[in-house]
Design an enzyme around this catalytic site. Sequence first.
Site, short mmCIF file in Angstrom:
data_model
loop_
_atom_site.label_atom_id
_atom_site.label_comp_id
_atom_site.label_asym_id
_atom_site.label_seq_id
_atom_site.Cartn_x
_atom_site.Cartn_y
_atom_site.Cartn_z
N HIS A 238 -6.02 -11.25 -1.67
CA HIS A 238 -7.31 -10.75 -2.14
C HIS A 238 -7.91 -11.63 -3.25
CE1 HIS A 238 -7.77 -7.13 0.20
NE2 HIS A 238 -6.54 -6.75 -0.09
N LYS B 32 0.82 -1.23 0.00
CA LYS B 32 0.00 0.00 0.00
C LYS B 32 0.85 1.27 0.00
CE LYS B 32 -4.40 -1.58 1.94
NZ LYS B 32 -5.38 -1.42 3.04
N HIS C 281 -1.71 -2.70 -5.17
CA HIS C 281 -0.87 -2.85 -3.98
C HIS C 281 -0.43 -4.30 -3.80
CE1 HIS C 281 -4.55 -4.27 -1.87
NE2 HIS C 281 -3.72 -4.80 -0.98
#
Length: 390
Positions: free
Chosen positions: A307, A255, A280
Amino acid sequence: MNYPHNSDERFRHLVSVGLELASIKDEDILLEKVLYTARYFLNADAGSIYIREKDRLFFRCAQNDTLRKKLPPGKKLIYTTFSIPIDDKSIAGYAALKGEVLNIKDVYKIEHLAPYRFNTDYDRVSEYRTKSVLTAPLMTSRGMVIGVIQIINAIGHEGEFVSFSDADEPFVRHLGNIAASAIERAQLIRSTILRMIKMAELRDPEETGAHVNRVGAYSSEIYETWGKNHNINEGEIERCKDALRLAAMLHDVGKISVPDTILKKPGRLTDEEFEKMKNHTIYGSGIFSDCQSELDRMSKDIARHHHERWDGKGYPDGLQGGEIPLTARIVSVADVYDALSSERSYKKPLSDEEALKIIADESGSHFDDEIVKIFLDIFDTIKSIKARYI
């Protein structure tokens, strides 16, 4: 482990013990190993470790075979974190203050002239009977006390609780010194990682030390249960837990590459902004592209794939099911639960009931259903970790 109980043999094995402890990178996992090793060598039923922070000792690790055997299979003892002052009023405080080993044959019969007393509260609540206690400072080569180890209730030939011998005292002191050096190294590794997290926190206020510590600890516990369920040998479980505990903390380090206008935007992101936010994961994995250790490899997998979704609708690569690395599947559940149950600038925390319902509902679509089941099964341990890192 196959450690001897004979005094001479114990000391001959201290070098190999030191090498074994030095190989462990994470502080929490190291403390568990130190305490288990000391108890095994001394044939003791229970024990605890306190770690020093300024002028107080913080209760960080506890083991108790008698109480553990009363739990359902696979469950762990839950303990509350607390601290005590470093003074001569408690047994652990005295050992830290004076730098001395205390060998107490029966804590309920401490001499009246001794300044310290045994706190009976835990015995009363747990219905456990503490008798003998061997307490030693964890002292570095510079003479600095960084904590205290307490070994509780030596076990006799008939299984009864007996006193520790005088010969146990120099051994526990030497083991404490070896452990102190290993703990210092582990603390340095964690503090270095937390400094990296602090860089991300300057960009993203939600990426805090408490958050990453929780995600790391949750992930480590989930993996341990997964490993046992899959009959992974104990040494492999310990090794992977150690790396995962730290690698999971770095899941969102990428990030730092996201522009402030996106990262700190209070409202909903546009589709274009969200696409940039997704990067990110790619930047984060790129930090570990030159993999030189298992920690690097695991950090790379987690940063890139936490993710992804079980149904293949995640990002950045749209991996599906077992294509997603196990460690990333574990961190995905741990990270989402912590985000749901924590306060953010844009939302109030959800209750555990609400958070768990969302995770259960997403089992088999967003999350690996096996990992979700493990998470729910060990949720009492998850809650105790959450209370530790606030």
